[in-house]
Design a protein around this motif. Structure first.
Motif, mmCIF file in Angstrom:
data_model
loop_
_atom_site.group_PDB
_atom_site.id
_atom_site.type_symbol
_atom_site.label_atom_id
_atom_site.label_comp_id
_atom_site.label_asym_id
_atom_site.label_seq_id
_atom_site.Cartn_x
_atom_site.Cartn_y
_atom_site.Cartn_z
ATOM 1 N N ASN A 1 -17.384 32.040 7.592
ATOM 2 C CA ASN A 1 -15.976 32.240 7.957
ATOM 3 C C ASN A 1 -15.686 33.709 8.247
ATOM 4 O O ASN A 1 -14.969 34.027 9.205
ATOM 5 C CB ASN A 1 -15.062 31.735 6.844
ATOM 6 N N GLY A 2 -16.234 34.591 7.433
ATOM 7 C CA GLY A 2 -16.024 36.013 7.672
ATOM 8 C C GLY A 2 -16.630 36.464 8.988
ATOM 9 O O GLY A 2 -16.057 37.282 9.715
ATOM 10 N N ALA A 3 -17.804 35.916 9.323
ATOM 11 C CA ALA A 3 -18.455 36.272 10.582
ATOM 12 C C ALA A 3 -17.663 35.769 11.779
ATOM 13 O O ALA A 3 -17.547 36.469 12.801
ATOM 14 C CB ALA A 3 -19.880 35.706 10.614
ATOM 15 N N VAL A 4 -17.099 34.562 11.687
ATOM 16 C CA VAL A 4 -16.258 34.045 12.776
ATOM 17 C C VAL A 4 -15.052 34.962 12.971
ATOM 18 O O VAL A 4 -14.697 35.314 14.115
ATOM 19 C CB VAL A 4 -15.810 32.591 12.491
ATOM 20 N N ASN A 5 -14.419 35.360 11.881
ATOM 21 C CA ASN A 5 -13.273 36.270 11.978
ATOM 22 C C ASN A 5 -13.659 37.563 12.695
ATOM 23 O O ASN A 5 -12.944 38.030 13.597
ATOM 24 C CB ASN A 5 -12.739 36.605 10.584
ATOM 25 N N SER A 6 -14.781 38.138 12.312
ATOM 26 C CA SER A 6 -15.202 39.407 12.908
ATOM 27 C C SER A 6 -15.564 39.250 14.381
ATOM 28 O O SER A 6 -15.282 40.138 15.194
ATOM 29 C CB SER A 6 -16.387 39.985 12.130
ATOM 30 N N PHE A 7 -16.183 38.126 14.725
ATOM 31 C CA PHE A 7 -16.500 37.874 16.124
ATOM 32 C C PHE A 7 -15.235 37.864 16.969
ATOM 33 O O PHE A 7 -15.194 38.449 18.063
ATOM 34 C CB PHE A 7 -17.244 36.548 16.278
ATOM 35 N N VAL A 8 -14.199 37.216 16.479
ATOM 36 C CA VAL A 8 -12.940 37.130 17.229
ATOM 37 C C VAL A 8 -12.317 38.516 17.407
ATOM 38 O O VAL A 8 -11.815 38.853 18.487
ATOM 39 C CB VAL A 8 -11.975 36.155 16.542
ATOM 40 N N LEU A 9 -12.352 39.326 16.361
ATOM 41 C CA LEU A 9 -11.787 40.674 16.474
ATOM 42 C C LEU A 9 -12.507 41.482 17.552
ATOM 43 O O LEU A 9 -11.882 42.194 18.336
ATOM 44 C CB LEU A 9 -11.878 41.396 15.130
#
Length: 200
Positions: free
Chosen positions: A129-137
């Motif tokens: 979940n944290g990686a998905v968030n960072s990808f979007v940013l």
């Protein structure tokens, strides 16, 4: 708008579809069901889906999960399915789909509250979940033609409380409408590069 919704038969996905259907053309995609088949872990399958669609105004993904299990025994083999599915599957949708997304179109991915408050035995899911968030940013700075990207971070929705509540002690159940509104904000609004939290 012409909207492709991957995971549209899931608990959250089917409610999003119902909310959007009166105003938009909603196409449901899934591995085993839906209007169109797609395996988001396969670049070839994702490319085939977008070629069939030709163009879309919005792409939403609510599919994907990750490994819950004893941290002491967890190994790479346990983590890879979630990494290939929920993480790289959603990344595939953007990297490939950006060439089919209309000017001014949007991507809406899904992460989850575990990125901030991991449940016991949920380290793998927290990482994904944290990686998905960072990808979007990061991706929000790179997309062209006024394309947008956001990620919705849902909490434990009321509709899932009976099935999963025991695994998440102390989590407040989130009204489904609040979660759906987060997706509507991403798709029908103007926000970009946002982690839209729908929890607590």
């Amino acid at each position: 708008m012409k909207i492709i919704l991957i995971g549209g038969h899931g608990t959250i996905g089917k409610t999003i579809a119902a909310a959007l259907a009166p105003r938009h053309e909603v196409i449901i995609a899934g591995r085993n069901s839906g209007d169109i088949r797609v395996d988001i872990t396969s670049e070839e399958s994702v490319e085939k889906m977008f070629r069939e669609l030709k163009t879309v105004d919005a792409c939403i993904c609510t599919a994907g999960t990750g490994y819950y299990g004893d941290f002491a025994a967890m190994r790479q083999q346990h983590m890879l399915p979630g990494i290939q599915g929920k993480l790289m599957g959603q990344v595939n949708l953007v990297l490939i789909g950006k060439d089919y997304l209309a000017e001014g179109g949007s991507f809406t991915l899904t992460s989850g509250v575990a990125s901030q408050l991991p449940a016991k035995n949920g380290t793998c899911v927290a990482m994904i979940n944290g990686a998905v968030n960072s990808f979007v940013l990061g991706a929000s700075q790179e997309l062209k033609r006024d394309q947008r990207i956001n990620v919705v971070s849902p909490g434990l929705v009321e509709d899932s409380g009976e099935r999963y509540g025991a695994l998440f002690p102390g989590y407040n159940l989130v009204p489904m409408q609040r979660v759906v509104n987060a997706y509507l904000l991403s798709v029908e609004g103007a926000v970009n590069g946002r982690i839209i939290e729908a929890h607590f």
